[in-house]
Every structure is written in C-alpha cells, then in structure tokens.
Design a protein around this motif. Structure first.
Motif, PDB file in Angstrom:
ATOM      1  N   GLY A  10       0.762  -1.308   0.002  1.00 25.01           N
ATOM      2  CA  GLY A  10      -0.007   0.000  -0.044  1.00 25.01           C
ATOM      3  C   GLY A  10       0.839   1.264  -0.165  1.00 25.01           C
ATOM      4  N   ALA A  11       2.172   1.098   0.190  1.00 24.71           N
ATOM      5  CA  ALA A  11       2.888   2.349   0.071  1.00 24.71           C
ATOM      6  C   ALA A  11       3.652   2.575  -1.292  1.00 24.71           C
ATOM      7  N   GLY A  12       3.346   1.579  -2.195  1.00 29.51           N
ATOM      8  CA  GLY A  12       4.156   1.572  -3.591  1.00 29.51           C
ATOM      9  C   GLY A  12       3.547   2.654  -4.318  1.00 29.51           C
ATOM     10  N   TYR A  13       3.724   2.524  -5.860  1.00 28.19           N
ATOM     11  CA  TYR A  13       3.476   3.421  -6.752  1.00 28.19           C
ATOM     12  C   TYR A  13       1.902   3.494  -6.869  1.00 28.19           C
ATOM     13  N   LEU A  14       1.224   2.411  -7.470  1.00 29.54           N
ATOM     14  CA  LEU A  14      -0.109   2.429  -7.609  1.00 29.54           C
ATOM     15  C   LEU A  14      -0.680   1.883  -6.026  1.00 29.54           C
TER      16      LEU A  14
ATOM     17  N   ARG B 295     -17.515 -10.915  -1.612  1.00 27.42           N
ATOM     18  CA  ARG B 295     -17.345 -10.538  -2.945  1.00 27.42           C
ATOM     19  C   ARG B 295     -15.771 -10.414  -3.351  1.00 27.42           C
ATOM     20  N   VAL B 296     -15.488 -10.887  -4.466  1.00 28.19           N
ATOM     21  CA  VAL B 296     -14.154 -11.162  -4.994  1.00 28.19           C
ATOM     22  C   VAL B 296     -14.002 -10.498  -6.410  1.00 28.19           C
ATOM     23  N   ASN B 297     -13.406  -9.433  -6.663  1.00 26.32           N
ATOM     24  CA  ASN B 297     -13.195  -9.057  -7.903  1.00 26.32           C
ATOM     25  C   ASN B 297     -11.553  -8.483  -7.989  1.00 26.32           C
ATOM     26  N   CYS B 298     -11.229  -8.521  -9.350  1.00 29.03           N
ATOM     27  CA  CYS B 298     -10.031  -7.930  -9.627  1.00 29.03           C
ATOM     28  C   CYS B 298     -10.113  -6.787 -10.413  1.00 29.03           C
ATOM     29  N   LEU B 299      -9.072  -5.835 -10.462  1.00 28.20           N
ATOM     30  CA  LEU B 299      -8.727  -4.434 -11.104  1.00 28.20           C
ATOM     31  C   LEU B 299      -7.471  -5.022 -11.914  1.00 28.20           C
ATOM     32  N   SER B 300      -7.537  -4.825 -13.386  1.00 23.99           N
ATOM     33  CA  SER B 300      -6.400  -4.799 -14.221  1.00 23.99           C
ATOM     34  C   SER B 300      -5.861  -3.427 -14.730  1.00 23.99           C
ATOM     35  N   PRO B 301      -4.922  -3.005 -14.173  1.00 22.97           N
ATOM     36  CA  PRO B 301      -4.362  -1.766 -14.894  1.00 22.97           C
ATOM     37  C   PRO B 301      -3.571  -2.095 -16.045  1.00 22.97           C
ATOM     38  N   GLY B 302      -3.540  -1.185 -16.934  1.00 27.79           N
ATOM     39  CA  GLY B 302      -2.926  -1.081 -18.173  1.00 27.79           C
ATOM     40  C   GLY B 302      -1.530  -0.611 -18.139  1.00 27.79           C
ATOM     41  N   PRO B 303      -1.013   0.308 -18.757  1.00 28.20           N
ATOM     42  CA  PRO B 303       0.326   0.810 -18.858  1.00 28.20           C
ATOM     43  C   PRO B 303       0.490   1.996 -17.764  1.00 28.20           C
ATOM     44  N   PHE B 304       1.029   1.736 -16.587  1.00 24.38           N
ATOM     45  CA  PHE B 304       1.134   2.533 -15.593  1.00 24.38           C
ATOM     46  C   PHE B 304       2.520   2.518 -15.064  1.00 24.38           C
ATOM     47  N   PRO B 305       3.568   2.729 -15.833  1.00 22.97           N
ATOM     48  CA  PRO B 305       4.893   2.559 -15.793  1.00 22.97           C
ATOM     49  C   PRO B 305       5.657   3.438 -14.440  1.00 22.97           C
ATOM     50  N   HIS B 306       6.646   2.889 -13.851  1.00 20.82           N
ATOM     51  CA  HIS B 306       7.039   3.685 -12.601  1.00 20.82           C
ATOM     52  C   HIS B 306       7.872   4.777 -13.272  1.00 20.82           C
ATOM     53  N   PRO B 307       7.992   5.741 -12.401  1.00 18.17           N
ATOM     54  CA  PRO B 307       8.703   7.058 -12.892  1.00 18.17           C
ATOM     55  C   PRO B 307      10.105   6.636 -13.455  1.00 18.17           C
TER      56      PRO B 307
ATOM     57  N   CYS C 211     -10.959  -3.593 -16.166  1.00 19.59           N
ATOM     58  CA  CYS C 211      -9.706  -3.178 -16.906  1.00 19.59           C
ATOM     59  C   CYS C 211      -9.780  -1.499 -16.818  1.00 19.59           C
ATOM     60  N   VAL C 212      -8.726  -1.213 -16.510  1.00 21.55           N
ATOM     61  CA  VAL C 212      -8.364   0.393 -16.278  1.00 21.55           C
ATOM     62  C   VAL C 212      -7.269   0.579 -16.901  1.00 21.55           C
ATOM     63  N   ASP C 213      -7.286   0.427 -18.455  1.00 24.82           N
ATOM     64  CA  ASP C 213      -6.278   0.420 -19.223  1.00 24.82           C
ATOM     65  C   ASP C 213      -5.920   1.408 -20.382  1.00 24.82           C
ATOM     66  N   GLY C 214      -6.891   2.397 -20.500  1.00 26.25           N
ATOM     67  CA  GLY C 214      -6.970   3.259 -21.606  1.00 26.25           C
ATOM     68  C   GLY C 214      -7.229   2.585 -22.945  1.00 26.25           C
ATOM     69  N   GLY C 215      -8.002   1.434 -22.904  1.00 27.00           N
ATOM     70  CA  GLY C 215      -8.372   0.875 -24.122  1.00 27.00           C
ATOM     71  C   GLY C 215      -7.451  -0.071 -24.659  1.00 27.00           C
TER      72      GLY C 215
END
Length: 266
Positions: free
Chosen positions: A21-25, A198-210, A258-262
């Motif tokens: 929880g202290a990381g980039y995302l 309830r159990v779900n997942c979130l799939s980030p798209g391109p969120f590259p580290h700084p 999916c949160v991935d900009g398409g």
C-alpha cells in the motif's frame, strides 16, 4: 437501506488492508480508501517505508489516526499469519483485503532463470492465495470484500515489438501469474459467495514507474500502442478501487475490471 450514491460509495467504519500500500499504485489505492472514509492498514516488507507513508498521507488527506503500517512478507506463510493475527488483535475486524504487493526482476524468456520464475509466481499468485486463505475467517465475520490487483498482461500478451532488450521488457512469469490471479478471483467469487464475500480484480494497463518514464523512446512506443495514446497516472485507478471496495458494486463479483486506456480493444 443504502441507495444514494454517497451512501453506496461510503467506506465509513470499514477496515481495509492493502498489501504493497505504500508503492506506486498502492499509494493511490490507499488514498482512494481513505478518501471514502475507511481506516487503512498498509503492509510491506519495509516497515519504515510504510510508517513514513502513513505520516505523509495523514498530512495530505487530514486523516490522522486512520492509516496504519504493518510489516508483512507476502511470500512467507509465517509472516502472513503473524500479520493477520496482529490485524485481528489490534483492529478486531477486517472488511476489505486488497492484494496489491509486487516485486520482481525484468527478464526476457531467454534470460529468466527458474529461480526468478518461482519467485514471481510466489510473489504475484501464491501470495494472493496465501493472504486470502489467512484472511477468510475475518472476512466471513464482516461479509467482506477482496480486490486483487492483476494486470492487462494477465489477459493479453505483451507486444514483442515494443520491448527491445531486457531493461524494460515484461517477464513471462508476470503475465502467467496475473492470469492465474484472474482465474483464482473467479474461483474465490464462486466458493466465497455462501459467506456473502465478494471477490473482484482490477487490471491496470500501462502505468510505468517514474524510473521507466525517463526512457522517452519507450514511453512513445508504449503510448502509441494504446487507443488513448498515453500512459495512465496513478490517480486514474482510484475510481475503480472505490467502486469495487464499496457497496456501489454490491451486485458485482468474479469480475475483472480493466483500467487500461483501451489497451486490449485492438
């Protein structure tokens, strides 16, 4: 009965645990939960980093006394057991578990060793099983929520044309593990439903580290691959986190958002 959007999205009086929880995302995930009123425990192998992040968030969001640090190594069963015992002892309950922690090495298929492969599978897939299994008794008591952070590469393959060399490539172990998490999410959604968990997942798209963003040529390739023609910013996952961790998604389980900009549409 909750029916207004404000009530549905509220996390007041909820207790959440975010691994990594202290990381980039992870920081954006933690912020989303705090902003909706939850008290949040952030876990990491680096307790000092977690404690410093807690202080930052308290000041930034004016949430003093609502964000806490705990040490956990999600690759180690003993550490996981001790962390959840401490959560039960110190907080008495758990309403939300977010499996987000990740670390690993960059590897091509040619360069990856079996040791790196095993580590990545343990870190990205086995850790989700480990934490969910340990948290289950607590979540049964609260009819809680599990959110697993996966990846676009859990359901589509990396395009080899934008990954040149090893420094910025995506290891085969990463996508394989994340695909496993998506299936495990569906399995848990089915078998945890009698407990009203309830159990779900979130799939980030391109969120590259700084540090990756410093490579302008790679960023240009990565952005051009996406329909929105850009990379994501951490705050852009906060809406999906708030949805999937609150009663606003009370009729959603077993889903991969999916949160991935398409990214995966073409």
């Amino acid at each position: 009965m909750k029916n207004s959007l404000k009530e549905l999205f509220s996390l007041e009086n909820k207790c959440a645990f975010v691994t990594g929880g202290a990381g980039y995302l992870g920081e954006a995930i933690t912020e989303a939960l705090l902003e909706q009123g939850a008290k949040v425990i952030i876990g990491s192998r680096n307790l000092k980093k977690c404690e410093e992040k807690c202080k930052e968030l308290e000041a930034k969001l004016n949430v003093k006394g609502k964000v806490f640090a705990i040490e956990i190594d999600v690759t180690d069963t003993k550490s996981v057991n001790e962390a959840f015992q401490k959560i039960e002892q110190d907080f008495g309950e758990l309403d939300i578990l977010v499996n987000n922690a990740w670390s690993g090495n960059k590897n091509s298929f040619e360069s990856i060793s079996e040791t790196d492969w095993q580590y990545d599978i343990n870190m990205s897939l086995s850790s989700v099983f480990r934490c969910a299994k340990t948290a289950l008794p607590l979540l049964q008591q609260t009819k809680g929520v599990i959110l697993n952070i996966t990846s676009m590469y859990g359901h589509v393959a990396p395009d080899y044309r934008i990954y040149d060399g090893i420094e910025f490539t995506n290891p085969p172990s990463y996508g394989a593990a994340k695909a496993g998490v998506i299936q495990l999410t569906k399995y848990m959604a089915s078998f945890f439903s009698p407990y009203e968990i309830r159990v779900n997942c979130l799939s980030p798209g391109p969120f590259p580290h700084p540090v990756t963003q410093q490579n302008e040529a790679f960023m240009k390739q990565l952005s051009a691959k996406n329909p929105l023609n850009r990379i994501g910013q951490p705050h852009e996952i906060k809406g999906a986190v708030a949805l999937l961790c609150s009663d606003a998604s009370s009729y959603m389980t077993g889903q991969n958002i999916c949160v991935d900009g398409g990214w995966a549409v073409w």
